[in-house]
Design a protein around this motif. Structure first.
Motif, PDB file in Angstrom:
ATOM      1  N   ASN A   1     -81.040 -22.218 -40.879  1.00 11.02           N
ATOM      2  CA  ASN A   1     -81.504 -22.912 -42.075  1.00 11.02           C
ATOM      3  C   ASN A   1     -81.341 -22.031 -43.313  1.00 11.02           C
ATOM      4  OD1 ASN A   1     -83.156 -25.304 -43.243  1.00 11.02           O
ATOM      5  ND2 ASN A   1     -84.290 -23.504 -43.938  1.00 11.02           N
ATOM      6  N   GLU A   2     -81.639 -20.756 -43.166  1.00 11.57           N
ATOM      7  CA  GLU A   2     -81.517 -19.851 -44.310  1.00 11.57           C
ATOM      8  C   GLU A   2     -80.057 -19.685 -44.720  1.00 11.57           C
ATOM      9  OE1 GLU A   2     -83.833 -15.937 -45.954  1.00 11.57           O
ATOM     10  OE2 GLU A   2     -83.812 -16.322 -43.799  1.00 11.57           O
ATOM     11  N   VAL A   3     -79.166 -19.595 -43.752  1.00 11.16           N
ATOM     12  CA  VAL A   3     -77.735 -19.494 -44.070  1.00 11.16           C
ATOM     13  C   VAL A   3     -77.273 -20.748 -44.811  1.00 11.16           C
ATOM     14  CG1 VAL A   3     -75.420 -19.376 -43.079  1.00 11.16           C
ATOM     15  CG2 VAL A   3     -77.231 -17.924 -42.170  1.00 11.16           C
ATOM     16  N   ALA A   4     -77.771 -21.908 -44.401  1.00 18.58           N
ATOM     17  CA  ALA A   4     -77.387 -23.155 -45.063  1.00 18.58           C
ATOM     18  C   ALA A   4     -77.870 -23.183 -46.504  1.00 18.58           C
ATOM     19  CB  ALA A   4     -77.943 -24.346 -44.287  1.00 18.58           C
ATOM     20  N   VAL A   5     -79.092 -22.713 -46.745  1.00 15.83           N
ATOM     21  CA  VAL A   5     -79.613 -22.682 -48.117  1.00 15.83           C
ATOM     22  C   VAL A   5     -78.787 -21.730 -48.972  1.00 15.83           C
ATOM     23  CG1 VAL A   5     -81.609 -22.138 -49.545  1.00 15.83           C
ATOM     24  CG2 VAL A   5     -81.931 -23.299 -47.345  1.00 15.83           C
ATOM     25  N   PHE A   6     -78.471 -20.556 -48.434  1.00 20.65           N
ATOM     26  CA  PHE A   6     -77.637 -19.610 -49.176  1.00 20.65           C
ATOM     27  C   PHE A   6     -76.277 -20.221 -49.500  1.00 20.65           C
ATOM     28  CE2 PHE A   6     -80.344 -15.975 -47.679  1.00 20.65           C
ATOM     29  CZ  PHE A   6     -80.605 -15.451 -48.928  1.00 20.65           C
ATOM     30  N   SER A   7     -75.751 -20.998 -48.603  1.00 22.69           N
ATOM     31  CA  SER A   7     -74.441 -21.623 -48.845  1.00 22.69           C
ATOM     32  C   SER A   7     -74.509 -22.572 -50.029  1.00 22.69           C
ATOM     33  CB  SER A   7     -73.971 -22.363 -47.591  1.00 22.69           C
ATOM     34  OG  SER A   7     -73.819 -21.475 -46.504  1.00 22.69           O
TER      35      SER A   7
ATOM     36  N   THR B   1     -75.926 -16.541 -53.387  1.00 26.97           N
ATOM     37  CA  THR B   1     -76.800 -15.684 -54.189  1.00 26.97           C
ATOM     38  C   THR B   1     -77.661 -16.563 -55.085  1.00 26.97           C
ATOM     39  OG1 THR B   1     -76.891 -13.944 -55.856  1.00 26.97           O
ATOM     40  CG2 THR B   1     -75.016 -15.418 -55.963  1.00 26.97           C
ATOM     41  N   GLY B   2     -78.878 -16.137 -55.334  1.00 29.41           N
ATOM     42  CA  GLY B   2     -79.786 -16.918 -56.159  1.00 29.41           C
ATOM     43  C   GLY B   2     -79.768 -16.514 -57.604  1.00 29.41           C
ATOM     44  N   GLY B   3     -78.643 -16.538 -58.243  1.00 24.95           N
ATOM     45  CA  GLY B   3     -78.565 -16.160 -59.644  1.00 24.95           C
ATOM     46  C   GLY B   3     -78.134 -14.723 -59.845  1.00 24.95           C
ATOM     47  N   ASN B   4     -78.105 -13.958 -58.761  1.00 21.60           N
ATOM     48  CA  ASN B   4     -77.609 -12.578 -58.785  1.00 21.60           C
ATOM     49  C   ASN B   4     -78.378 -11.702 -59.773  1.00 21.60           C
ATOM     50  OD1 ASN B   4     -75.934 -10.589 -57.768  1.00 21.60           O
ATOM     51  ND2 ASN B   4     -74.398 -10.852 -59.363  1.00 21.60           N
ATOM     52  N   ASP B   5     -79.666 -11.974 -59.957  1.00 18.72           N
ATOM     53  CA  ASP B   5     -80.468 -11.144 -60.863  1.00 18.72           C
ATOM     54  C   ASP B   5     -81.772 -10.692 -60.224  1.00 18.72           C
ATOM     55  OD1 ASP B   5     -81.832 -13.490 -60.734  1.00 18.72           O
ATOM     56  OD2 ASP B   5     -81.780 -13.924 -62.878  1.00 18.72           O
ATOM     57  N   GLY B   6     -81.890 -10.837 -58.916  1.00 19.30           N
ATOM     58  CA  GLY B   6     -83.063 -10.334 -58.220  1.00 19.30           C
ATOM     59  C   GLY B   6     -84.147 -11.353 -57.971  1.00 19.30           C
ATOM     60  N   ARG B   7     -84.130 -12.516 -58.629  1.00 19.82           N
ATOM     61  CA  ARG B   7     -85.181 -13.517 -58.399  1.00 19.82           C
ATOM     62  C   ARG B   7     -85.087 -14.098 -57.000  1.00 19.82           C
ATOM     63  NH1 ARG B   7     -83.790 -17.308 -63.351  1.00 19.82           N
ATOM     64  NH2 ARG B   7     -81.752 -16.920 -62.379  1.00 19.82           N
TER      65      ARG B   7
ATOM     66  N   PRO C   1     -82.724 -13.373 -53.195  1.00 20.38           N
ATOM     67  CA  PRO C   1     -81.835 -12.378 -52.579  1.00 20.38           C
ATOM     68  C   PRO C   1     -80.399 -12.873 -52.483  1.00 20.38           C
ATOM     69  CG  PRO C   1     -83.167 -13.456 -50.904  1.00 20.38           C
ATOM     70  CD  PRO C   1     -83.660 -13.968 -52.221  1.00 20.38           C
ATOM     71  N   GLU C   2     -79.522 -11.955 -52.128  1.00 18.84           N
ATOM     72  CA  GLU C   2     -78.119 -12.263 -51.898  1.00 18.84           C
ATOM     73  C   GLU C   2     -77.809 -12.051 -50.424  1.00 18.84           C
ATOM     74  OE1 GLU C   2     -73.657 -10.648 -53.172  1.00 18.84           O
ATOM     75  OE2 GLU C   2     -75.459  -9.886 -54.170  1.00 18.84           O
ATOM     76  N   LEU C   3     -77.207 -13.027 -49.816  1.00 21.10           N
ATOM     77  CA  LEU C   3     -76.860 -12.922 -48.392  1.00 21.10           C
ATOM     78  C   LEU C   3     -75.653 -12.001 -48.235  1.00 21.10           C
ATOM     79  CD1 LEU C   3     -77.259 -13.803 -45.478  1.00 21.10           C
ATOM     80  CD2 LEU C   3     -75.790 -15.790 -45.943  1.00 21.10           C
ATOM     81  N   LEU C   4     -75.821 -10.972 -47.406  1.00 22.51           N
ATOM     82  CA  LEU C   4     -74.728 -10.026 -47.158  1.00 22.51           C
ATOM     83  C   LEU C   4     -73.923 -10.422 -45.924  1.00 22.51           C
ATOM     84  CD1 LEU C   4     -76.592  -6.652 -47.862  1.00 22.51           C
ATOM     85  CD2 LEU C   4     -75.145  -7.969 -49.408  1.00 22.51           C
ATOM     86  N   GLY C   5     -74.593 -10.765 -44.839  1.00 31.35           N
ATOM     87  CA  GLY C   5     -73.895 -11.139 -43.609  1.00 31.35           C
ATOM     88  C   GLY C   5     -74.861 -11.739 -42.599  1.00 31.35           C
ATOM     89  N   TYR C   6     -74.304 -12.378 -41.567  1.00 29.16           N
ATOM     90  CA  TYR C   6     -75.138 -13.014 -40.542  1.00 29.16           C
ATOM     91  C   TYR C   6     -74.338 -13.121 -39.252  1.00 29.16           C
ATOM     92  CZ  TYR C   6     -72.344 -17.219 -41.303  1.00 29.16           C
ATOM     93  OH  TYR C   6     -71.298 -18.103 -41.395  1.00 29.16           O
TER      94      TYR C   6
END
Length: 383
Positions: A68-74, A79-85, A87-92
């Motif tokens: 589910n988390e991978v799907a949301v990141f997709s 990345t959620g705006g790439n400013d720290g608010r 996280p950014e998914l690195l790998g899974y």
């Protein structure tokens, strides 16, 4: 401190291509009901070392949380705006054969729950966390996602700002706005706890005093935060975007200062408390001073005359008193008089003779010394 090397799928590589990551774990954990998060750093050939959370899920239930988390990141573009608010998914890695899964994403600090409840931030330190949390909720709402579990364990803090660091519970909102309202109320309760150290009547796990008492406390001690959260405490149904608009209108961003409080459970530590400014603030280009009136002008002239007198000599003191400090300053001679010259040494009386007590006269010893000196000079010259 342990090091693991793993090959993970990423969102930037080709389908099925894995990238090798070196994970350095420091032993800290963020345990959840469906997976365990390990604090550490991640490094790969494609990017330098960054702070990360390494999530390990066991069983089918945990694997579904990671999926589910991978799907949301997709949907969020990894990345959620790439400013720290967010996280950014690195790998899974989803491993259906063993029934588990792993995921690595960047992190900002550590779980807010690690912070001591008695450690409350200063007033000027509240703006950034409030803005970060509401902005992250707005990003999720813009993509039609409801988080559903905003709490001190799913929100991270690094001593300056907040980050929603767990998206495994996020779901799409199909009808109504109850889910979005619940996220906003949970966020309001979390911010109240963060700002006061007390449990809130709102929140993922509520159990505090009444909303009226909470709002009175905020109004008295955190008026800016109270202004932003007023619609929540008055029973309205504001969105994160509406609260951000209230924040922009009524709560200007404070002037940035270096973080100066030690972070309990966070990553950044400044060692000590902020220096309290005690110097007066002076205006620049304040204009010339106002003119003096006649009385002030005469007093000023008198003061200036005394200062000029002291520059040229010590002020008159009663006789017999010692100087206040330092050597005496010589006075200038009075007009029309000459300064006394120092006395030069003179020859003895009756020179070149010495008169005895009975009146006899004999050559002075200096005469014999002069004769001998002259004789020696003549011998050297005519030798």
């Amino acid at each position: 401190m342990t090091t693991e090397i793993t090959r993970l799928l990423t969102g930037t590589g080709a389908a099925g291509e894995r990238i090798e990551f070196t994970l350095t774990l420091d032993g800290g954990e963020a345990k959840g009901s469906r997976f365990t998060g390990h604090y550490g750093t991640a490094r790969s050939a494609a990017r330098p070392e960054v702070d990360c959370l390494y999530k390990v899920a066991r069983g089918d239930w945990g694997r579904r949380a990671i999926e589910n988390e991978v799907a949301v990141f997709s949907v969020l573009g990894w990345t959620g705006g790439n400013d720290g608010r967010l996280p950014e998914l690195l790998g899974y890695d989803l491993d259906p054969d063993e029934g588990g899964a792993v995921l690595v994403h960047t992190r900002r600090g550590r779980a807010l729950a690690r912070r001591a409840s008695t450690t409350v931030p200063a007033v000027e330190q509240l703006w950034q966390p409030t803005h970060d949390l509401l902005s992250a909720l707005k990003v999720l709402a813009d993509h039609k996602y409801v988080h559903g579990a905003i709490s001190s364990t799913t929100v991270f803090w690094d001593g300056e700002g907040l980050q929603i660091a767990d998206l495994s519970t996020a779901t799409t909102q199909t009808s109504g706005d109850d889910g979005f309202l619940r996220d906003v109320r949970n966020a309001a309760g979390l911010l109240y706890w963060f700002a006061s150290g007390e449990e809130s009547s709102f929140g993922y796990r509520s159990g505090g005093v009444s909303p009226e008492q909470e709002f009175r406390h905020l109004t008295a001690h955190r008026p800016d935060l109270a202004t932003v959260l007023r619609p929540v405490y008055e029973g309205e149904s504001p969105t994160a975007e509406e609260l951000l608009a209230r924040m922009a209108a009524a709560w200007p961003r404070p002037v940035h200062r270096p973080a100066a409080t030690a972070v309990d459970g966070g990553e950044k530590k400044a060692g000590g408390h902020a220096r309290k400014d005690t110097e007066e603030t002076h205006e620049i280009d304040a204009g010339p001073p106002p003119p003096l009136d006649d009385r002030e002008d005469s007093q000023f002239r008198k003061y200036l005359g005394e200062r000029m007198k002291n520059m040229h000599g010590q002020p008159d003191r009663p006789a017999g008193t010692e100087p206040l400090s330092g050597p005496a300053v010589p006075r200038r001679p009075e007009p029309g008089t000459l300064p006394s010259l120092p006395t030069l040494p003179s020859l003895p009386a009756d020179f070149p003779f010495r008169v005895g007590a009975n009146g006899t006269r004999r050559p002075h010893p200096l005469v014999w010394a002069a004769i001998i000196l002259v004789a020696l000079i003549l011998l050297v010259v005519f030798a």
